[in-house]
Design an enzyme around this catalytic site. Sequence first.
Site, PDB file in Angstrom:
ATOM      1  N   GLY A  21       6.026  11.170 -14.923  1.00 57.47           N
ATOM      2  CA  GLY A  21       4.956  12.100 -15.255  1.00 57.47           C
ATOM      3  C   GLY A  21       5.267  13.028 -16.412  1.00 57.47           C
ATOM      4  O   GLY A  21       4.665  14.097 -16.526  1.00 57.47           O
TER       5      GLY A  21
ATOM      6  N   SER B 146       4.116   5.425 -19.084  1.00 57.00           N
ATOM      7  CA  SER B 146       2.685   5.369 -19.384  1.00 57.00           C
ATOM      8  C   SER B 146       2.273   6.304 -20.513  1.00 57.00           C
ATOM      9  O   SER B 146       1.290   6.038 -21.211  1.00 57.00           O
ATOM     10  CB  SER B 146       1.868   5.671 -18.118  1.00 57.00           C
ATOM     11  OG  SER B 146       2.202   6.937 -17.596  1.00 57.00           O
TER      12      SER B 146
ATOM     13  N   HIS C 262      18.082   8.990  -7.296  1.00 59.61           N
ATOM     14  CA  HIS C 262      16.946   9.651  -6.659  1.00 59.61           C
ATOM     15  C   HIS C 262      17.378  10.728  -5.676  1.00 59.61           C
ATOM     16  O   HIS C 262      16.556  11.273  -4.945  1.00 59.61           O
ATOM     17  CB  HIS C 262      16.083   8.606  -5.935  1.00 59.61           C
ATOM     18  CG  HIS C 262      15.706   7.449  -6.813  1.00 59.61           C
ATOM     19  ND1 HIS C 262      16.451   6.290  -6.870  1.00 59.61           N
ATOM     20  CD2 HIS C 262      14.696   7.305  -7.696  1.00 59.61           C
ATOM     21  CE1 HIS C 262      15.899   5.462  -7.743  1.00 59.61           C
ATOM     22  NE2 HIS C 262      14.842   6.053  -8.256  1.00 59.61           N
TER      23      HIS C 262
ATOM     24  N   HIS D 192      11.102  10.450  -9.449  1.00 58.25           N
ATOM     25  CA  HIS D 192      10.169  10.955 -10.453  1.00 58.25           C
ATOM     26  C   HIS D 192       9.950  12.457 -10.258  1.00 58.25           C
ATOM     27  O   HIS D 192       9.816  12.927  -9.150  1.00 58.25           O
ATOM     28  CB  HIS D 192       8.844  10.188 -10.405  1.00 58.25           C
ATOM     29  CG  HIS D 192       8.104  10.239  -9.090  1.00 58.25           C
ATOM     30  ND1 HIS D 192       8.574   9.664  -7.923  1.00 58.25           N
ATOM     31  CD2 HIS D 192       6.914  10.830  -8.767  1.00 58.25           C
ATOM     32  CE1 HIS D 192       7.703   9.861  -6.948  1.00 58.25           C
ATOM     33  NE2 HIS D 192       6.687  10.560  -7.419  1.00 58.25           N
TER      34      HIS D 192
END
Length: 208
Positions: free
Chosen positions: A166, A187, A112, A132
């Site tokens: 995303g 997702s 990260h 992310h």
Amino acid sequence: MNSLSFELHAVSPGIGDEQRFVKIATDVWPWLDYIHIREKHLTSEQKIQWAYSLLYAGIPADRIVINGLCELNELEKQVFFQRIHWGQSNMATIQGSSLKKSDRLRLGISVHSLHEARVAEERGADYLFYGHVFSSSSKPGSKPRGISALSEICSAVSIPVIAIGGIGPANIAAVRAAGASGAAVISSIWASDNPERAAAALRQAIER
């Protein structure tokens, strides 16, 4: 799939529904390079059992990645599974400067920050997950790191960087332009009404 150009990873949603996971994975794997078993609540033995469930469903062993499995000696005993992925918590449990992994293993590490990326590369990671990158439903309320940060990471290390967070068909090109060697999704596939169509759309965006 031609994973040498741009890899597509699908990471399990972590909800513990093995039957649904295997069903969707069976539908989508032809479009993917790797499917990750990322179920933090499971024991190492349970994660390996999930991997066998994928194998028995017809998914090739070289597409299956087991996340959070720190017992490298145990994994080396496995005939089929030689791909693992670690988070920073796993890194903290490993002593010494080198991961001392078998040549057969392919090890990815989630990072990260620039510092974490350099440490992971120095210690022998084969590739990195970085994110992310964009706003993500799996990280609600958390500010995305953005394309410029992704580009900085990609320029700072010599191993492949996989963008996560995303990711969808609309931003695959931007991720690739930033220097990433692949994308990982959660997702976009597992929360889709039609996971197979979603996986195909991601692959088509990569091949444009």
